[in-house]
Design a protein around this motif. Structure first.
Motif, PDB file in Angstrom:
ATOM      1  N   THR A  33     -46.915   7.927   9.303  1.00 40.88           N
ATOM      2  CA  THR A  33     -47.491   8.982   8.469  1.00 40.88           C
ATOM      3  C   THR A  33     -46.427   9.580   7.557  1.00 40.88           C
ATOM      4  OG1 THR A  33     -47.001  10.788  10.010  1.00 40.88           O
ATOM      5  CG2 THR A  33     -49.104   9.614  10.343  1.00 40.88           C
ATOM      6  N   ASN A  34     -46.875  10.231   6.495  1.00 44.74           N
ATOM      7  CA  ASN A  34     -45.935  10.888   5.586  1.00 44.74           C
ATOM      8  C   ASN A  34     -45.182  12.016   6.279  1.00 44.74           C
ATOM      9  OD1 ASN A  34     -46.419   9.252   3.359  1.00 44.74           O
ATOM     10  ND2 ASN A  34     -48.213  10.448   2.753  1.00 44.74           N
ATOM     11  N   GLU A  35     -45.813  12.661   7.244  1.00 44.46           N
ATOM     12  CA  GLU A  35     -45.133  13.720   8.003  1.00 44.46           C
ATOM     13  C   GLU A  35     -43.955  13.145   8.788  1.00 44.46           C
ATOM     14  OE1 GLU A  35     -48.490  13.297   8.022  1.00 44.46           O
ATOM     15  OE2 GLU A  35     -49.055  15.054   6.850  1.00 44.46           O
ATOM     16  N   GLN A  36     -44.149  11.960   9.363  1.00 41.96           N
ATOM     17  CA  GLN A  36     -43.054  11.309  10.087  1.00 41.96           C
ATOM     18  C   GLN A  36     -41.942  10.887   9.129  1.00 41.96           C
ATOM     19  OE1 GLN A  36     -45.549   8.344  12.040  1.00 41.96           O
ATOM     20  NE2 GLN A  36     -44.835   9.107  14.029  1.00 41.96           N
ATOM     21  N   VAL A  37     -42.315  10.427   7.946  1.00 43.80           N
ATOM     22  CA  VAL A  37     -41.319  10.055   6.934  1.00 43.80           C
ATOM     23  C   VAL A  37     -40.436  11.255   6.631  1.00 43.80           C
ATOM     24  CG1 VAL A  37     -40.992   9.431   4.505  1.00 43.80           C
ATOM     25  CG2 VAL A  37     -42.679   8.210   5.891  1.00 43.80           C
ATOM     26  N   GLU A  38     -41.047  12.412   6.416  1.00 39.01           N
ATOM     27  CA  GLU A  38     -40.289  13.628   6.113  1.00 39.01           C
ATOM     28  C   GLU A  38     -39.435  14.070   7.300  1.00 39.01           C
ATOM     29  OE1 GLU A  38     -42.762  16.738   4.515  1.00 39.01           O
ATOM     30  OE2 GLU A  38     -43.807  15.325   3.210  1.00 39.01           O
ATOM     31  N   HIS A  39     -39.986  13.978   8.497  1.00 36.34           N
ATOM     32  CA  HIS A  39     -39.271  14.447   9.686  1.00 36.34           C
ATOM     33  C   HIS A  39     -38.084  13.548  10.044  1.00 36.34           C
ATOM     34  CE1 HIS A  39     -38.660  16.366  13.571  1.00 36.34           C
ATOM     35  NE2 HIS A  39     -38.588  15.167  14.100  1.00 36.34           N
ATOM     36  N   PHE A  40     -38.313  12.239  10.094  1.00 35.06           N
ATOM     37  CA  PHE A  40     -37.284  11.308  10.540  1.00 35.06           C
ATOM     38  C   PHE A  40     -36.396  10.784   9.411  1.00 35.06           C
ATOM     39  CE2 PHE A  40     -40.515  10.816  13.935  1.00 35.06           C
ATOM     40  CZ  PHE A  40     -39.728  11.151  15.032  1.00 35.06           C
ATOM     41  N   TYR A  42     -37.060   8.134   7.433  1.00 32.40           N
ATOM     42  CA  TYR A  42     -37.174   6.684   7.306  1.00 32.40           C
ATOM     43  C   TYR A  42     -38.486   6.358   6.617  1.00 32.40           C
ATOM     44  CZ  TYR A  42     -33.267   5.999  10.528  1.00 32.40           C
ATOM     45  OH  TYR A  42     -32.036   6.002  11.113  1.00 32.40           O
ATOM     46  N   PRO A  43     -38.573   5.222   5.904  1.00 37.10           N
ATOM     47  CA  PRO A  43     -39.802   4.869   5.187  1.00 37.10           C
ATOM     48  C   PRO A  43     -40.940   4.451   6.126  1.00 37.10           C
ATOM     49  CG  PRO A  43     -38.131   3.176   4.867  1.00 37.10           C
ATOM     50  CD  PRO A  43     -37.482   4.284   5.642  1.00 37.10           C
ATOM     51  N   LEU A  44     -42.166   4.513   5.602  1.00 38.74           N
ATOM     52  CA  LEU A  44     -43.335   4.044   6.352  1.00 38.74           C
ATOM     53  C   LEU A  44     -43.101   2.612   6.826  1.00 38.74           C
ATOM     54  CD1 LEU A  44     -46.342   5.328   4.213  1.00 38.74           C
ATOM     55  CD2 LEU A  44     -45.724   6.076   6.502  1.00 38.74           C
ATOM     56  N   GLY A  45     -43.558   2.308   8.018  1.00 35.93           N
ATOM     57  CA  GLY A  45     -43.422   0.963   8.564  1.00 35.93           C
ATOM     58  C   GLY A  45     -42.165   0.734   9.371  1.00 35.93           C
ATOM     59  N   THR A  46     -41.214   1.659   9.298  1.00 39.50           N
ATOM     60  CA  THR A  46     -39.993   1.547  10.091  1.00 39.50           C
ATOM     61  C   THR A  46     -40.330   1.772  11.565  1.00 39.50           C
ATOM     62  OG1 THR A  46     -38.669   2.414   8.273  1.00 39.50           O
ATOM     63  CG2 THR A  46     -37.673   2.516  10.461  1.00 39.50           C
ATOM     64  N   VAL A  47     -39.652   1.064  12.437  1.00 40.60           N
ATOM     65  CA  VAL A  47     -39.792   1.298  13.873  1.00 40.60           C
ATOM     66  C   VAL A  47     -38.470   1.880  14.372  1.00 40.60           C
ATOM     67  CG1 VAL A  47     -40.214   0.269  16.133  1.00 40.60           C
ATOM     68  CG2 VAL A  47     -41.433  -0.586  14.122  1.00 40.60           C
ATOM     69  N   LEU A  48     -38.559   3.055  14.999  1.00 42.10           N
ATOM     70  CA  LEU A  48     -37.381   3.678  15.596  1.00 42.10           C
ATOM     71  C   LEU A  48     -37.429   3.470  17.104  1.00 42.10           C
ATOM     72  CD1 LEU A  48     -37.307   7.063  13.654  1.00 42.10           C
ATOM     73  CD2 LEU A  48     -36.059   4.956  13.145  1.00 42.10           C
ATOM     74  N   TYR A  49     -36.263   3.302  17.690  1.00 48.04           N
ATOM     75  CA  TYR A  49     -36.163   3.081  19.134  1.00 48.04           C
ATOM     76  C   TYR A  49     -35.296   4.165  19.752  1.00 48.04           C
ATOM     77  CZ  TYR A  49     -38.104  -1.510  18.203  1.00 48.04           C
ATOM     78  OH  TYR A  49     -38.931  -2.524  17.815  1.00 48.04           O
TER      79      TYR A  49
END
Length: 69
Positions: A33-40, A42-49
């Motif tokens: 989501t765009n909210e996650q993009v702003e928070h983390f 990283y671009p949409l589609g990225t997987v964080l571990y």
């Protein structure tokens, strides 16, 4: 490469040369989501571990910073 919970990995941040640290995958966060993009940041589609180190410390990292063991 995609990783799964419990996978053993080597953490190799792109900002360091040759340094790796063993860790285990304990969490997976896909950026959807765009909210996650702003928070983390990283671009949409990225997987964080979320990885955990032998000393009990942990860190949220991108897939590109991990090497399978």
């Amino acid at each position: 490469m995609k990783f799964d919970y419990g996978d053993a990995v080597l953490y190799k941040p792109s900002s360091t040369l040759g340094t790796t640290t063993p860790a285990a995958v304990v969490g997976i966060t896909p950026i959807e989501t765009n909210e996650q993009v702003e928070h983390f940041g990283y671009p949409l589609g990225t997987v964080l571990y979320l990885i955990e180190f032998g000393d009990g410390g942990d860190q949220l990292v991108s897939e590109s910073d991990l090497i399978p063991m």
